[in-house]
Design a protein around this motif. Structure first.
Motif, PDB file in Angstrom:
ATOM      1  N   THR A 100       0.849  -1.183   0.000  1.00 33.00           N
ATOM      2  CA  THR A 100       0.000   0.000   0.000  1.00 33.00           C
ATOM      3  C   THR A 100       0.880   1.226   0.000  1.00 33.00           C
ATOM      4  O   THR A 100       2.076   1.157   0.284  1.00 33.00           O
ATOM      5  N   SER A 101       0.319   2.360  -0.383  1.00 34.83           N
ATOM      6  CA  SER A 101       1.056   3.621  -0.377  1.00 34.83           C
ATOM      7  C   SER A 101       0.227   4.649   0.375  1.00 34.83           C
ATOM      8  O   SER A 101      -0.938   4.402   0.691  1.00 34.83           O
ATOM      9  N   PRO A 102       0.795   5.811   0.686  1.00 32.67           N
ATOM     10  CA  PRO A 102       0.016   6.814   1.420  1.00 32.67           C
ATOM     11  C   PRO A 102      -1.224   7.303   0.682  1.00 32.67           C
ATOM     12  O   PRO A 102      -2.116   7.873   1.302  1.00 32.67           O
ATOM     13  N   ILE A 103      -1.294   7.106  -0.625  1.00 29.36           N
ATOM     14  CA  ILE A 103      -2.403   7.654  -1.402  1.00 29.36           C
ATOM     15  C   ILE A 103      -3.226   6.564  -2.071  1.00 29.36           C
ATOM     16  O   ILE A 103      -4.449   6.657  -2.159  1.00 29.36           O
ATOM     17  N   ILE A 104      -2.595   5.523  -2.578  1.00 34.49           N
ATOM     18  CA  ILE A 104      -3.290   4.467  -3.314  1.00 34.49           C
ATOM     19  C   ILE A 104      -3.083   3.138  -2.610  1.00 34.49           C
ATOM     20  O   ILE A 104      -1.963   2.805  -2.198  1.00 34.49           O
ATOM     21  N   GLY A 105      -4.144   2.364  -2.486  1.00 38.69           N
ATOM     22  CA  GLY A 105      -4.046   1.039  -1.893  1.00 38.69           C
ATOM     23  C   GLY A 105      -5.265   0.741  -1.049  1.00 38.69           C
ATOM     24  O   GLY A 105      -6.160   1.567  -0.896  1.00 38.69           O
ATOM     25  N   GLY A 106      -5.310  -0.465  -0.488  1.00 39.57           N
ATOM     26  CA  GLY A 106      -6.438  -0.846   0.336  1.00 39.57           C
ATOM     27  C   GLY A 106      -7.604  -1.361  -0.489  1.00 39.57           C
ATOM     28  O   GLY A 106      -7.608  -1.283  -1.720  1.00 39.57           O
ATOM     29  N   PRO A 107      -8.642  -1.864   0.188  1.00 44.80           N
ATOM     30  CA  PRO A 107      -9.743  -2.530  -0.516  1.00 44.80           C
ATOM     31  C   PRO A 107     -10.843  -1.607  -1.017  1.00 44.80           C
ATOM     32  O   PRO A 107     -11.757  -2.059  -1.704  1.00 44.80           O
ATOM     33  N   THR A 108     -10.768  -0.328  -0.703  1.00 35.93           N
ATOM     34  CA  THR A 108     -11.871   0.582  -0.984  1.00 35.93           C
ATOM     35  C   THR A 108     -11.665   1.331  -2.292  1.00 35.93           C
ATOM     36  O   THR A 108     -10.551   1.714  -2.620  1.00 35.93           O
ATOM     37  N   GLY A 109     -12.750   1.565  -3.019  1.00 34.69           N
ATOM     38  CA  GLY A 109     -12.710   2.394  -4.213  1.00 34.69           C
ATOM     39  C   GLY A 109     -12.808   1.580  -5.493  1.00 34.69           C
ATOM     40  O   GLY A 109     -12.670   0.362  -5.492  1.00 34.69           O
ATOM     41  N   ASP A 110     -13.063   2.283  -6.586  1.00 38.35           N
ATOM     42  CA  ASP A 110     -13.135   1.620  -7.880  1.00 38.35           C
ATOM     43  C   ASP A 110     -12.778   2.628  -8.962  1.00 38.35           C
ATOM     44  O   ASP A 110     -12.902   3.844  -8.775  1.00 38.35           O
ATOM     45  N   LEU A 111     -12.321   2.100 -10.099  1.00 38.65           N
ATOM     46  CA  LEU A 111     -11.975   2.893 -11.259  1.00 38.65           C
ATOM     47  C   LEU A 111     -12.732   2.355 -12.465  1.00 38.65           C
ATOM     48  O   LEU A 111     -13.362   1.303 -12.387  1.00 38.65           O
ATOM     49  N   ARG A 112     -12.628   3.055 -13.574  1.00 41.78           N
ATOM     50  CA  ARG A 112     -13.222   2.606 -14.822  1.00 41.78           C
ATOM     51  C   ARG A 112     -12.120   2.511 -15.864  1.00 41.78           C
ATOM     52  O   ARG A 112     -11.373   3.468 -16.113  1.00 41.78           O
ATOM     53  N   LEU A 113     -12.012   1.344 -16.483  1.00 42.14           N
ATOM     54  CA  LEU A 113     -11.019   1.064 -17.512  1.00 42.14           C
ATOM     55  C   LEU A 113     -11.667   1.246 -18.882  1.00 42.14           C
ATOM     56  O   LEU A 113     -12.629   0.546 -19.216  1.00 42.14           O
ATOM     57  N   ALA A 453       2.983   5.402  -5.330  1.00 41.14           N
ATOM     58  CA  ALA A 453       2.627   4.008  -5.583  1.00 41.14           C
ATOM     59  C   ALA A 453       3.822   3.233  -6.123  1.00 41.14           C
ATOM     60  O   ALA A 453       4.082   2.092  -5.719  1.00 41.14           O
ATOM     61  N   VAL A 454       4.543   3.834  -7.068  1.00 43.85           N
ATOM     62  CA  VAL A 454       5.755   3.201  -7.590  1.00 43.85           C
ATOM     63  C   VAL A 454       6.757   2.972  -6.460  1.00 43.85           C
ATOM     64  O   VAL A 454       7.346   1.876  -6.342  1.00 43.85           O
ATOM     65  N   LEU A 455       6.950   3.972  -5.639  1.00 43.13           N
ATOM     66  CA  LEU A 455       7.905   3.858  -4.538  1.00 43.13           C
ATOM     67  C   LEU A 455       7.514   2.733  -3.585  1.00 43.13           C
ATOM     68  O   LEU A 455       8.368   1.945  -3.141  1.00 43.13           O
ATOM     69  N   ALA A 456       6.240   2.622  -3.283  1.00 39.37           N
ATOM     70  CA  ALA A 456       5.781   1.576  -2.370  1.00 39.37           C
ATOM     71  C   ALA A 456       6.043   0.187  -2.936  1.00 39.37           C
ATOM     72  O   ALA A 456       6.491  -0.726  -2.226  1.00 39.37           O
ATOM     73  N   VAL A 457       5.774   0.006  -4.227  1.00 41.32           N
ATOM     74  CA  VAL A 457       5.999  -1.297  -4.856  1.00 41.32           C
ATOM     75  C   VAL A 457       7.486  -1.628  -4.876  1.00 41.32           C
ATOM     76  O   VAL A 457       7.899  -2.761  -4.574  1.00 41.32           O
ATOM     77  N   ARG A 458       8.335  -0.654  -5.238  1.00 42.14           N
ATOM     78  CA  ARG A 458       9.778  -0.927  -5.281  1.00 42.14           C
ATOM     79  C   ARG A 458      10.320  -1.267  -3.895  1.00 42.14           C
ATOM     80  O   ARG A 458      11.135  -2.181  -3.750  1.00 42.14           O
TER      81      ARG A 458
END
Length: 481
Positions: A100-113, A453-458
């Motif tokens: 997870t990152s300070p801004i993106i992550g966790g189970p909540t929310g949705d996007l549209r592709l 988000a990139v930083l969290a994954v790395r």
């Protein structure tokens, strides 16, 4: 699933507060009615090609291509309203665990592709299927600040605002092996010599089918050939705009996988497939253009570079340590990034120097106005190609604005130079992450949600493999890419 880290996450609203890396109008969705009309036209064309299902892909920050598919009858709805995709994919790791990152992550929310209807194409090696790259937006219709493809499009638009365009191409290297249990070491269908005709003869039907499928999908294949390592090949396709080049890299790899499966083979694009092997690169070629002129030719700078092209290339060279976080994303990539393997382990540049991280390529006398380009050799196929091309654009534009000049050219093998003469690129994820955290240019270009988000994954993947030996690291990543 395993969750790494414990930071409470939220998804930022890009409409109310874009902050750093503000989203340009170029990434806004066209009107819904227009999308629906164009999707109906696309569906008619696909139906004539016997397409029944459309795969819509995006690439996450670990470099893994993810997908949602819709039946052809649902394409219009997907173009109008998008397909649901959770924002947590931005913090997936290559092994499918989640941080997870300070801004993106966790189970909540949705996007549209949303499928890009301009790039939709029937898949030649998968009858009944078509493919389209996707852009991710919020449910309210605003651009998702973590969308890597929209980031690349923003950087392309930033160059266009300066009257500049970039032509790019990503070389695709892969190792093909006999199909078998994923935990086993590869067994190769050919053991012919490096670059040898022996290999091409052994797998001529397979390679012909790869070229045929790519051509049927509208891709201009420039060359295909055996590479150095056992079972290794490379294909190069015609250059195009930066977002198009990233799309093509995704499509080429997907096509190779599909053709391999039809031949009872499996393909790996992983940075390293065997201990002590040279590994698979994902070299990025680029050239800077203005008003139809290649700025890498006919100028007063080194080997014909114009002042603009020199500033751009110098900006990329200066930023290579932090660019590795985006262009060499897997910890396994640092097993490839070693001297005397043409991987570009040293932060230097040189004309046709395959040991330099940045190789200048002028092309043959008489065609240089069309072919002169630069090649980033230190990138591999674990990279998200949209992040790679977008970050190179950001670094190059910063160098251009700062009127940077290239340092002296290095000829020969930098490994043979006096120690300390030529700087090495980061030799571990930790070193690259530290450079990334110091980069104001990348943070501004990416915007905080994507940057974090990139930083969290790395960080998570670096921690995940910190105590793992090379063989275990290679085995863990060999079939993930």
């Amino acid at each position: 699933m395993t969750t790494i880290g414990s930071v409470t996450a939220r998804v930022a609203d890009p409409v109310e507060g874009p902050g750093r890396g503000a989203l340009a109008p170029a990434v806004a969705l066209p009107p819904r009615a227009e999308r629906a009309e164009r999707a109906e036209e696309a569906a008619d064309r696909l139906r004539a090609s016997a397409v029944e299902v459309v795969a819509v892909t995006w690439v996450d920050n670990a470099g893994i291509t993810r997908v949602k598919a819709v039946p052809l009858g649902g394409l219009v709805h997907a173009a109008e309203w998008g397909v649901g995709a959770a924002p947590c994919f931005d913090v997936f790791l290559a092994d499918d665990s989640i941080t997870t990152s300070p801004i993106i992550g966790g189970p909540t929310g949705d996007l549209r592709l949303y499928p890009d209807l301009d790039r939709i194409v029937p898949l030649a090696a998968q009858p009944g299927w078509a493919w389209a790259p996707g852009d991710r937006h919020t449910q309210a219709g605003g651009p998702h600040p973590g969308c890597q493809r929209l980031f690349a499009r923003r950087m392309e638009a930033a160059a266009a605002a300066r009257g500049l365009s970039l032509k790019a191409g990503i070389e695709v290297e892969w190792v093909v092996a006999l199909d078998g249990p994923p935990q086993e070491a590869p067994q190769y269908p050919t053991y012919g010599p490096a670059y040898g005709m022996h290999r091409l003869t052994d797998l001529s039907d397979y390679l012909r089918d790869v070229v045929r499928a790519l051509g049927e999908q509208g891709l201009g294949v420039l060359q295909i050939h055996p590479e150095y390592a056992p079972g290794q090949f490379e294909v190069s396709v015609a250059p195009e705009g930066p977002v198009g080049a990233a799309d093509t890299a995704v499509l080429v790899r997907h096509t190779i996988r599909a053709v391999s499966a039809k031949h009872g083979l499996r393909a790996s694009f992983a940075p390293v497939v065997e201990p002590d092997g040279v590994g698979n690169g994902g070299h990025l070629h680029f050239s800077l253009w203005r008003d139809g002129r290649n700025l890498g030719h006919g100028g007063p700078g080194p080997h014909g570079l114009t002042a603009e092209a020199e500033g751009f290339v110098a900006g990329v060279l200066e930023a290579l340590p932090e660019l590795l976080v985006l262009g060499c994303s897997s910890p396994a990539g640092y097993l490839r990034l070693v001297p005397q393997r043409w991987a570009g382990a040293y932060r230097c540049w040189g004309l046709e120097n395959r040991e330099a991280a940045l190789r200048l390529v002028t092309g043959s006398t008489g065609e240089r106005a069309a072919t002169a380009n630069a090649e980033v050799k230190c990138f591999d196929a674990s990279a998200n190609p949209y992040l790679a091309v977008g970050a190179v654009l950001a670094a190059g534009l910063a160098g251009l604005e700062q009127c940077r000049s290239l340092p002296p050219e290095f000829t020969g093998d930098p490994a043979a130079a006096e120690p300390g003469t030529v700087p090495r690129l980061p030799q571990s994820p930790a070193e690259a992450i530290a450079a990334y955290e110091r980069s104001a240019v990348l943070r501004e270009a990416l915007g905080d949600p994507l940057y974090q988000a990139v930083l969290a994954v790395r960080r998570a993947e670096a921690e995940q493999y910190a105590a793992v030996g090379p063989e275990e690291l290679i085995a863990a990543t060999r079939w993930r890419y």
